[in-house]
Design a protein around this motif. Structure first.
Motif, PDB file in Angstrom:
ATOM      1  N   ALA A  64     -14.875   0.956   0.645  1.00  0.00           N
ATOM      2  CA  ALA A  64     -14.522  -0.383   1.109  1.00  0.00           C
ATOM      3  C   ALA A  64     -15.770  -1.084   1.642  1.00  0.00           C
ATOM      4  O   ALA A  64     -16.618  -0.449   2.269  1.00  0.00           O
ATOM      5  CB  ALA A  64     -13.472  -0.287   2.213  1.00  0.00           C
TER       6      ALA A  64
ATOM      7  N   GLN B 101     -13.366  -5.614   3.581  1.00  0.00           N
ATOM      8  CA  GLN B 101     -12.158  -4.842   3.259  1.00  0.00           C
ATOM      9  C   GLN B 101     -11.790  -3.877   4.381  1.00  0.00           C
ATOM     10  O   GLN B 101     -10.619  -3.696   4.703  1.00  0.00           O
ATOM     11  CB  GLN B 101     -12.367  -4.063   1.953  1.00  0.00           C
ATOM     12  CG  GLN B 101     -12.339  -4.966   0.727  1.00  0.00           C
ATOM     13  CD  GLN B 101     -12.812  -4.242  -0.515  1.00  0.00           C
ATOM     14  OE1 GLN B 101     -13.714  -3.401  -0.447  1.00  0.00           O
ATOM     15  NE2 GLN B 101     -12.214  -4.561  -1.648  1.00  0.00           N
ATOM     16  N   THR B 102     -12.832  -3.267   4.983  1.00  0.00           N
ATOM     17  CA  THR B 102     -12.584  -2.365   6.109  1.00  0.00           C
ATOM     18  C   THR B 102     -11.878  -3.105   7.230  1.00  0.00           C
ATOM     19  O   THR B 102     -10.898  -2.638   7.792  1.00  0.00           O
ATOM     20  CB  THR B 102     -13.909  -1.797   6.648  1.00  0.00           C
ATOM     21  OG1 THR B 102     -14.633  -1.253   5.554  1.00  0.00           O
ATOM     22  CG2 THR B 102     -13.658  -0.726   7.689  1.00  0.00           C
TER      23      THR B 102
ATOM     24  N   ARG C 224     -10.170  -6.027   7.011  1.00  0.00           N
ATOM     25  CA  ARG C 224      -8.888  -6.582   6.594  1.00  0.00           C
ATOM     26  C   ARG C 224      -7.801  -5.506   6.500  1.00  0.00           C
ATOM     27  O   ARG C 224      -6.661  -5.740   6.890  1.00  0.00           O
ATOM     28  CB  ARG C 224      -9.079  -7.295   5.244  1.00  0.00           C
ATOM     29  CG  ARG C 224      -7.839  -7.741   4.513  1.00  0.00           C
ATOM     30  CD  ARG C 224      -7.166  -8.897   5.211  1.00  0.00           C
ATOM     31  NE  ARG C 224      -5.888  -9.180   4.567  1.00  0.00           N
ATOM     32  CZ  ARG C 224      -4.783  -8.476   4.770  1.00  0.00           C
ATOM     33  NH1 ARG C 224      -4.809  -7.445   5.588  1.00  0.00           N
ATOM     34  NH2 ARG C 224      -3.657  -8.802   4.167  1.00  0.00           N
ATOM     35  N   HIS C 225      -8.154  -4.316   5.975  1.00  0.00           N
ATOM     36  CA  HIS C 225      -7.114  -3.319   5.696  1.00  0.00           C
ATOM     37  C   HIS C 225      -7.053  -2.190   6.706  1.00  0.00           C
ATOM     38  O   HIS C 225      -6.107  -1.427   6.719  1.00  0.00           O
ATOM     39  CB  HIS C 225      -7.317  -2.738   4.290  1.00  0.00           C
ATOM     40  CG  HIS C 225      -7.151  -3.767   3.209  1.00  0.00           C
ATOM     41  ND1 HIS C 225      -5.936  -4.323   2.896  1.00  0.00           N
ATOM     42  CD2 HIS C 225      -8.055  -4.374   2.409  1.00  0.00           C
ATOM     43  CE1 HIS C 225      -6.101  -5.223   1.928  1.00  0.00           C
ATOM     44  NE2 HIS C 225      -7.382  -5.278   1.624  1.00  0.00           N
TER      45      HIS C 225
END
Lengths: 282, 255
Positions: free
Chosen positions: A191, A195-196, A198-199
């Motif tokens: 990620a 992304q890290t 956000r998720h």
């Protein structure tokens, strides 16, 4: 033996319980009953009338106040989260650990100014001759002083200032508890930074954000001082209208109905975010 | 990318300290208006407010209400926490919920409800009634702080004291209270800060003698003045001292 122990327990709890019942629960019940009473001339008539609530729905200055309160509160809540999250993030992950406590302490120190004094201080900063106007004119960004005090902008600024500090504290507490392994694992699995966040990070810190947002909502919508000092009298919030009813007209039934509506809004906010709330962990 | 966080941090600190900075700086203003340009430093406004009898009286009232209401809130909160943590009680979750409940209601509503009850009963408004209101809002906080710090460690010491023949009141005063002192003092100072700053309940529930925030409020009607800056700076200083004492006590407990 157990019964005696229980009795002793009640003995210790009784003073606090009686205080809460006498000075919180009873007044609350009286307020509920008062909202169903009516004023005829100057005399109070107890009863079961919904006239106050009907008046609230009919008179524009009353329901407008509910809308103004909601608009201001929602704006403040969203802005405060957007500003506080990066601040908490930087203090938690960018500031070297040995300076972290100091940075956090400094970031929330003015939180402890009395709210009357804090609102006055903003009036000072935002007035026509104040620091902000002087600075903008010196920089040549404006030619004439602009009106900032006694507007909704001033109210929102005063509120956001306070709640950014509160939210920085609650979000920081959340971020710092996260094990760095979550981030490492996400990165190892490919990620990128966004992304890290956000998720992984965002979902894990959601309870902290929602708890802070709920606190912001409750404290903001019930505050009289900030809009009264900074907002001027162009538009009134619900607490301001309540105070007008008390002061000018001594209309306790209508003031009570407005207070009940305020409670209703808080309850709705609570139900809306109950799924994520961790009030026991404040 | 590297400098972006530091720019944000600086901007945030400017925003956070702008009002407090302006407040304190212009309290040392030489002239009559607390706006730029700064023409101090001068202590004339501090001399002015310390010579003002109404203000000094309000300050003393505030200290009395804050100290008194916090002492009552702490005592009641401690007793309730001890009862709930050390005795088996049916319905204890409900009791805890009820004691915490005032935290979720805005101060305005607490004050409004009390005002109506006092008026129904025909009781006069005074510093005492404002103090009663402050206990209502601070009791949940004191209870929560003290309840959270009652651990198994104290319980063992209490059992030992009881086995050695101490009576319940001796256990409480000689074992529990000394062991919980940091939490008790933290709760007390936090409560003092909140009461010291509180406006709306004091405004609704006092009449002739008022607290400092209410006095400041009435001075605000005459507009911006370096006097108000000086008062505000002093109020801020007192709050900071109380918060630092509370912080120190909380963090000495868990090093």
């Amino acid at each position: 033996m157990i019964a005696r122990d229980t009795l002793k327990g009640w003995g210790f709890v009784a003073p606090a319980l009686l205080w809460t019942l006498a000075f919180f629960v009873v007044p609350f019940v009286v307020m509920g009953a008062m909202s169903l009473a009516t004023l005829e001339g100057r005399t109070l008539v107890w009863g079961f009338s919904l006239a106050n609530y009907a008046e609230l729905a009919q008179k524009a200055y009353l329901w407008r106040a509910v809308l103004v309160s909601l608009e201001i509160t929602l704006t403040v809540t969203v802005l405060s989260i957007l500003l506080a999250y990066p601040l908490a993030w930087i203090i938690a992950f960018r500031v070297p650990p040995r300076w972290q406590r100091l940075a956090l302490l400094l970031a929330i120190l003015p939180f402890w100014t009395s709210y009357v004094v804090r609102s006055y201080a903003w009036l000072l900063v935002l007035s026509r001759e104040g620091v902000v106007n002087k600075a903008l004119m010196t920089l040549g960004l404006i030619a004439e002083p602009i009106t900032l005090a006694n507007t909704r902008i001033a109210t929102v600024t005063g509120f956001v200032h306070f709640f950014v500090m509160l939210l920085t504290l609650t979000i920081f507490a959340n971020l710092i508890q996260l094990s760095p392994n979550y981030r490492r694992a996400a990165m190892d699995l490919g990620a990128n930074a966004f992304q890290t966040f956000r998720h992984v990070i965002l979902p894990l810190t959601l309870p902290g954000i929602v708890t802070g947002a709920f606190l912001t909502f409750v404290l903001c919508i019930g505050d009289y001082i900030t809009p009264q000092i900074l907002g001027g009298n162009n538009e009134l919030t619900v607490p301001q209208v309540i105070m007008v009813q008390l002061g000018r007209r001594a209309d306790f039934p209508l003031a009570s109905a407005l207070a009940i509506v305020l409670m209703g809004l808080v309850t709705l906010a609570y139900l809306g975010c109950a799924r994520w709330l961790r009030l026991d962990r404040i | 990318m590297r400098v972006l966080p530091w720019i944000y941090l600086t901007a945030a600190f400017v925003f956070i300290y702008l009002p407090v900075g302006a407040l304190v700086l212009f309290s040392f203003q030489g002239g009559g208006l607390p706006v730029p340009p700064f023409d101090g430093p001068s202590l004339r406004w501090y001399a002015d407010i310390l010579g003002d009898e109404d203000l000094v009286a309000a300050l003393l009232h505030s200290l009395a209400v804050a100290g008194g209401s916090s002492a009552v809130a702490c005592t009641l909160g401690f007793l309730a926490a001890y009862g709930l943590a050390r005795h088996v009680m049916p319905g204890s979750a409900l009791v805890r919920g009820l004691l915490i409940a005032p935290l979720t209601v805005s101060y305005l509503i607490v004050g409004l409800g009390l005002l109506m009850v006092l008026q129904r009963l025909g009781l006069p408004l005074s510093l005492m009634t404002a103090g009663i209101g402050h206990v209502v809002i601070n009791l949940p906080l004191c209870f929560a702080i003290i309840y959270a710090s009652m651990g198994a460690q104290q319980q063992n010491a209490e059992r030992a004291a009881r086995d050695l023949g101490a009576r319940e009141w001796q256990v409480v005063t000689l074992v529990t209270v000394p062991m919980l002192m940091p939490a008790l003092l933290a709760a007390f100072f936090l409560s003092v800060t909140l009461s010291w700053d509180e406006f709306i309940i004091s405004f609704l529930l006092t009449r002739f003698d008022v607290t400092l925030p209410v006095e400041i409020w009435s001075l605000l009607r005459s507009g911006l003045s370096p006097r108000l800056n000086a008062i505000g700076s002093l109020v801020f200083l007192v709050s900071i001292v109380a918060v630092f004492l509370a912080e120190l006590l909380i963090f000495r407990k868990r090093p």
